[in-house]
Each structure stands twice: as C-alpha cells, then as structure tokens.
Design a protein around this motif. Sequence first.
Motif, PDB file in Angstrom:
ATOM      1  N   UNK A  62       0.853  -1.185   0.000  1.00  0.00           N
ATOM      2  CA  UNK A  62       0.000   0.000   0.000  1.00  0.00           C
ATOM      3  C   UNK A  62       0.894   1.242   0.000  1.00  0.00           C
ATOM      4  N   UNK A  63       0.861   1.939  -1.096  1.00  0.00           N
ATOM      5  CA  UNK A  63       1.668   3.147  -1.211  1.00  0.00           C
ATOM      6  C   UNK A  63       0.734   4.302  -1.500  1.00  0.00           C
TER       7      UNK A  63
ATOM      8  N   UNK B 294     -11.453  -1.127  -1.691  1.00  0.00           N
ATOM      9  CA  UNK B 294     -10.826  -2.387  -2.106  1.00  0.00           C
ATOM     10  C   UNK B 294     -11.287  -3.531  -1.216  1.00  0.00           C
ATOM     11  N   UNK B 295     -11.263  -3.320   0.083  1.00  0.00           N
ATOM     12  CA  UNK B 295     -11.696  -4.353   1.033  1.00  0.00           C
ATOM     13  C   UNK B 295     -13.170  -4.691   0.796  1.00  0.00           C
ATOM     14  N   UNK B 296     -13.996  -3.689   0.581  1.00  0.00           N
ATOM     15  CA  UNK B 296     -15.424  -3.919   0.335  1.00  0.00           C
ATOM     16  C   UNK B 296     -15.657  -4.770  -0.898  1.00  0.00           C
ATOM     17  N   UNK B 297     -14.921  -4.500  -1.973  1.00  0.00           N
ATOM     18  CA  UNK B 297     -15.065  -5.284  -3.201  1.00  0.00           C
ATOM     19  C   UNK B 297     -14.658  -6.734  -2.985  1.00  0.00           C
TER      20      UNK B 297
ATOM     21  N   UNK C  39      -7.691   6.187   3.291  1.00  0.00           N
ATOM     22  CA  UNK C  39      -8.600   5.266   3.959  1.00  0.00           C
ATOM     23  C   UNK C  39      -9.793   4.896   3.071  1.00  0.00           C
ATOM     24  N   UNK C  40     -10.351   5.850   2.345  1.00  0.00           N
ATOM     25  CA  UNK C  40     -11.494   5.569   1.465  1.00  0.00           C
ATOM     26  C   UNK C  40     -11.128   4.555   0.377  1.00  0.00           C
ATOM     27  N   UNK C  41      -9.969   4.715  -0.222  1.00  0.00           N
ATOM     28  CA  UNK C  41      -9.526   3.776  -1.256  1.00  0.00           C
ATOM     29  C   UNK C  41      -9.327   2.383  -0.695  1.00  0.00           C
TER      30      UNK C  41
END
Length: 96
Positions: A8-9, A19-22, A13-15
Amino acid sequence: MTVKSVQLIDMDLDGFQMIIGKVVAKVLQENLNPILERLTQPSDEFLSRKEAAEFLKISETTLWSLDKTQVLPAKRLQGKVLYLKSDLLNFHKHSA
C-alpha cells in the motif's frame, strides 16, 4: 483467491475501504449463493405432525384442520400422520 504480497503506497482510507469492500462482496457472493440455493430447494423429507406444526409455527389442531379440509393433506404411513417438507414449504409460500 491467492495473494502473495500487498503493498500500500499512498492510499487513503477511502480507497482502502473500497478495495476491502469489493473483495468481501466477491467472497460472499461466491460462497453465499450456493448455500442459499440449497436452502431454497424443497427437501422431500417427512415430518411428524408435531414437527410440521412447529415448522409452520401453527398449532397441531390448526394443522389437523388443514388436513381435514384438504388444504394441506397429510400422508398416512403405517398408522402415522406425516407431512412432506416440500408441501409445507409450498403452503407457507402461498399463505404468506
């Protein structure tokens, strides 16, 4: 899904949440659909009068009445009154 490494670079937090939600949605869809399909398929197992009444959340007297009026006929086997679970599921769908 196999992930060997993640870097993670410069991710906010939203991004990260997106990703986690998908990923979570994909895993749930892959694993939940087969379970739901099995649960919605009627099973032709026999239930006793007591089990059938509990399954439909009605009294045994009401179940007896439904049998006598041929709304939900029971099967008789060696002196026992039995109900097919698939019949109970169909009755429940149409009475709701």
